[in-house]
Scaffold this motif. Structure first.
Motif, PDB file in Angstrom:
ATOM      1  N   ARG A 149      -9.014  29.615   0.369  1.00  0.00           N
ATOM      2  CA  ARG A 149      -8.931  28.262  -0.175  1.00  0.00           C
ATOM      3  C   ARG A 149      -9.735  27.313   0.691  1.00  0.00           C
ATOM      4  N   PRO A 150     -10.193  26.202   0.197  1.00  0.00           N
ATOM      5  CA  PRO A 150     -10.012  25.732  -1.171  1.00  0.00           C
ATOM      6  C   PRO A 150     -10.989  26.412  -2.133  1.00  0.00           C
ATOM      7  N   TYR A 151     -10.690  26.294  -3.413  1.00  0.00           N
ATOM      8  CA  TYR A 151     -11.594  26.787  -4.444  1.00  0.00           C
ATOM      9  C   TYR A 151     -12.733  25.789  -4.671  1.00  0.00           C
ATOM     10  N   ILE A 152     -12.415  24.513  -4.540  1.00  0.00           N
ATOM     11  CA  ILE A 152     -13.370  23.429  -4.787  1.00  0.00           C
ATOM     12  C   ILE A 152     -13.671  22.748  -3.452  1.00  0.00           C
ATOM     13  N   PRO A 153     -14.934  22.475  -3.125  1.00  0.00           N
ATOM     14  CA  PRO A 153     -15.277  21.828  -1.846  1.00  0.00           C
ATOM     15  C   PRO A 153     -14.675  20.423  -1.726  1.00  0.00           C
ATOM     16  N   GLU A 154     -14.425  19.995  -0.493  1.00  0.00           N
ATOM     17  CA  GLU A 154     -13.754  18.726  -0.216  1.00  0.00           C
ATOM     18  C   GLU A 154     -14.415  17.519  -0.873  1.00  0.00           C
ATOM     19  N   GLY A 155     -15.726  17.466  -0.866  1.00  0.00           N
ATOM     20  CA  GLY A 155     -16.413  16.330  -1.460  1.00  0.00           C
ATOM     21  C   GLY A 155     -16.149  16.217  -2.952  1.00  0.00           C
ATOM     22  N   GLU A 156     -16.130  17.340  -3.631  1.00  0.00           N
ATOM     23  CA  GLU A 156     -15.853  17.348  -5.066  1.00  0.00           C
ATOM     24  C   GLU A 156     -14.386  17.039  -5.342  1.00  0.00           C
ATOM     25  N   ARG A 157     -13.477  17.580  -4.523  1.00  0.00           N
ATOM     26  CA  ARG A 157     -12.050  17.264  -4.702  1.00  0.00           C
ATOM     27  C   ARG A 157     -11.803  15.778  -4.491  1.00  0.00           C
ATOM     28  N   ALA A 158     -12.422  15.204  -3.470  1.00  0.00           N
ATOM     29  CA  ALA A 158     -12.275  13.770  -3.204  1.00  0.00           C
ATOM     30  C   ALA A 158     -12.816  12.950  -4.376  1.00  0.00           C
ATOM     31  N   GLU A 159     -13.947  13.357  -4.918  1.00  0.00           N
ATOM     32  CA  GLU A 159     -14.545  12.632  -6.040  1.00  0.00           C
ATOM     33  C   GLU A 159     -13.658  12.699  -7.280  1.00  0.00           C
ATOM     34  N   LEU A 160     -13.080  13.858  -7.559  1.00  0.00           N
ATOM     35  CA  LEU A 160     -12.174  13.983  -8.703  1.00  0.00           C
ATOM     36  C   LEU A 160     -10.962  13.074  -8.550  1.00  0.00           C
ATOM     37  N   VAL A 214       0.841  -1.197   0.000  1.00  0.00           N
ATOM     38  CA  VAL A 214       0.000   0.000   0.000  1.00  0.00           C
ATOM     39  C   VAL A 214       0.878   1.248   0.000  1.00  0.00           C
ATOM     40  N   ALA A 215       0.528   2.181  -0.878  1.00  0.00           N
ATOM     41  CA  ALA A 215       1.150   3.507  -0.893  1.00  0.00           C
ATOM     42  C   ALA A 215       0.112   4.510  -0.405  1.00  0.00           C
ATOM     43  N   LEU A 216       0.570   5.494   0.347  1.00  0.00           N
ATOM     44  CA  LEU A 216      -0.268   6.595   0.797  1.00  0.00           C
ATOM     45  C   LEU A 216       0.285   7.880   0.202  1.00  0.00           C
ATOM     46  N   ALA A 217      -0.573   8.627  -0.474  1.00  0.00           N
ATOM     47  CA  ALA A 217      -0.240   9.959  -0.972  1.00  0.00           C
ATOM     48  C   ALA A 217      -1.242  10.922  -0.353  1.00  0.00           C
ATOM     49  N   ASN A 218      -0.886  12.167  -0.246  1.00  0.00           N
ATOM     50  CA  ASN A 218      -1.830  13.128   0.331  1.00  0.00           C
ATOM     51  C   ASN A 218      -1.634  14.512  -0.248  1.00  0.00           C
ATOM     52  N   GLY A 219      -2.698  15.319  -0.137  1.00  0.00           N
ATOM     53  CA  GLY A 219      -2.631  16.689  -0.608  1.00  0.00           C
ATOM     54  C   GLY A 219      -3.996  17.331  -0.632  1.00  0.00           C
ATOM     55  N   VAL A 220      -4.024  18.579  -1.061  1.00  0.00           N
ATOM     56  CA  VAL A 220      -5.257  19.350  -1.156  1.00  0.00           C
ATOM     57  C   VAL A 220      -5.995  19.008  -2.459  1.00  0.00           C
ATOM     58  N   PHE A 221      -5.282  18.940  -3.564  1.00  0.00           N
ATOM     59  CA  PHE A 221      -5.846  18.618  -4.880  1.00  0.00           C
ATOM     60  C   PHE A 221      -6.950  19.594  -5.276  1.00  0.00           C
ATOM     61  N   ASP A 222      -6.677  20.869  -5.052  1.00  0.00           N
ATOM     62  CA  ASP A 222      -7.586  21.944  -5.420  1.00  0.00           C
ATOM     63  C   ASP A 222      -7.269  22.319  -6.867  1.00  0.00           C
ATOM     64  N   LEU A 223      -8.240  22.439  -7.713  1.00  0.00           N
ATOM     65  CA  LEU A 223      -8.044  22.661  -9.149  1.00  0.00           C
ATOM     66  C   LEU A 223      -7.102  21.592  -9.700  1.00  0.00           C
ATOM     67  N   LEU A 224      -7.595  20.394  -9.786  1.00  0.00           N
ATOM     68  CA  LEU A 224      -6.828  19.234 -10.233  1.00  0.00           C
ATOM     69  C   LEU A 224      -6.128  19.540 -11.552  1.00  0.00           C
ATOM     70  N   HIS A 225      -4.829  19.253 -11.620  1.00  0.00           N
ATOM     71  CA  HIS A 225      -4.030  19.532 -12.820  1.00  0.00           C
ATOM     72  C   HIS A 225      -3.078  18.378 -13.095  1.00  0.00           C
ATOM     73  N   VAL A 226      -2.357  18.471 -14.193  1.00  0.00           N
ATOM     74  CA  VAL A 226      -1.493  17.377 -14.646  1.00  0.00           C
ATOM     75  C   VAL A 226      -0.404  17.043 -13.626  1.00  0.00           C
ATOM     76  N   GLY A 227       0.062  17.999 -12.863  1.00  0.00           N
ATOM     77  CA  GLY A 227       1.052  17.713 -11.824  1.00  0.00           C
ATOM     78  C   GLY A 227       0.492  16.756 -10.779  1.00  0.00           C
ATOM     79  N   HIS A 228      -0.774  16.942 -10.419  1.00  0.00           N
ATOM     80  CA  HIS A 228      -1.422  16.023  -9.480  1.00  0.00           C
ATOM     81  C   HIS A 228      -1.497  14.613 -10.075  1.00  0.00           C
ATOM     82  N   VAL A 229      -1.901  14.525 -11.325  1.00  0.00           N
ATOM     83  CA  VAL A 229      -2.030  13.220 -11.974  1.00  0.00           C
ATOM     84  C   VAL A 229      -0.678  12.512 -12.018  1.00  0.00           C
TER      85      VAL A 229
END
Length: 162
Positions: free
Chosen positions: A73-84, A27-42
């Protein structure tokens, strides 16, 4: 598993972690805000997934994002960021967390590897001591920090103002 089914509580993912361990899966664990998902996040998350059989991503809640990034911040609510984040093929589970760091999640899951982005080195990861304490390791993945939500928001603001 559907996108929304990937979003779980820490307790539920900890139960699954026991099953994964029994199956010999890492198992790997990554973490972050992931606000305005972009290619760096991917790129970060795909790199993290390449280091283990299962990728769990911890997403900062709105409250912990405000504490970390400021009142705008955030620009996008947590539920939507988690879903993305959950919608990405590389992501197996998503946890939303309120704490200022992921130490509670690390203690509960004991991931084989805790992965951060390239703005860190394996030795500068704040929770590295927690991971080493049970024999896990830290790693860095993703491309150079050429992409950021802050820069994207600035660019969008300039274009929107014209």
């Amino acid at each position: 598993m559907s996108t929304l089914e990937k979003i779980q509580s820490l307790a539920k993912v900890a139960e699954e972690r026991e099953r994964w361990r029994a199956e010999g899966r890492t198992v790997a664990l990554a973490n972050g805000v992931f606000d305005l998902l972009h290619v760096g996040h991917v790129r970060y998350l795909e790199g993290a997934r390449a280091l283990a059989d299962v990728l769990v991503v911890a997403v900062n809640s709105d409250a912990s994002t405000r504490a970390y990034k400021g009142p705008g911040r955030p620009y996008i609510p947590e539920g939507e960021r988690a879903e993305l984040v959950a919608a990405l093929a590389c992501t197996d589970r998503v946890i939303v967390f309120d704490e200022s760091n992921v130490r509670v999640i690390i203690r509960a899951l004991k991931p084989d590897v805790h992965v951060k982005g390239t703005d860190y080195t394996p030795d500068s990861i704040p929770e590295a001591d927690e991971v080493r304490a049970y024999g896990g390791r830290t790693a860095v993945s993703g491309d150079p920090k050429d992409h950021s939500t802050t820069d994207l928001a600035r660019r969008l603001g300039r274009e929107g103002a014209g």
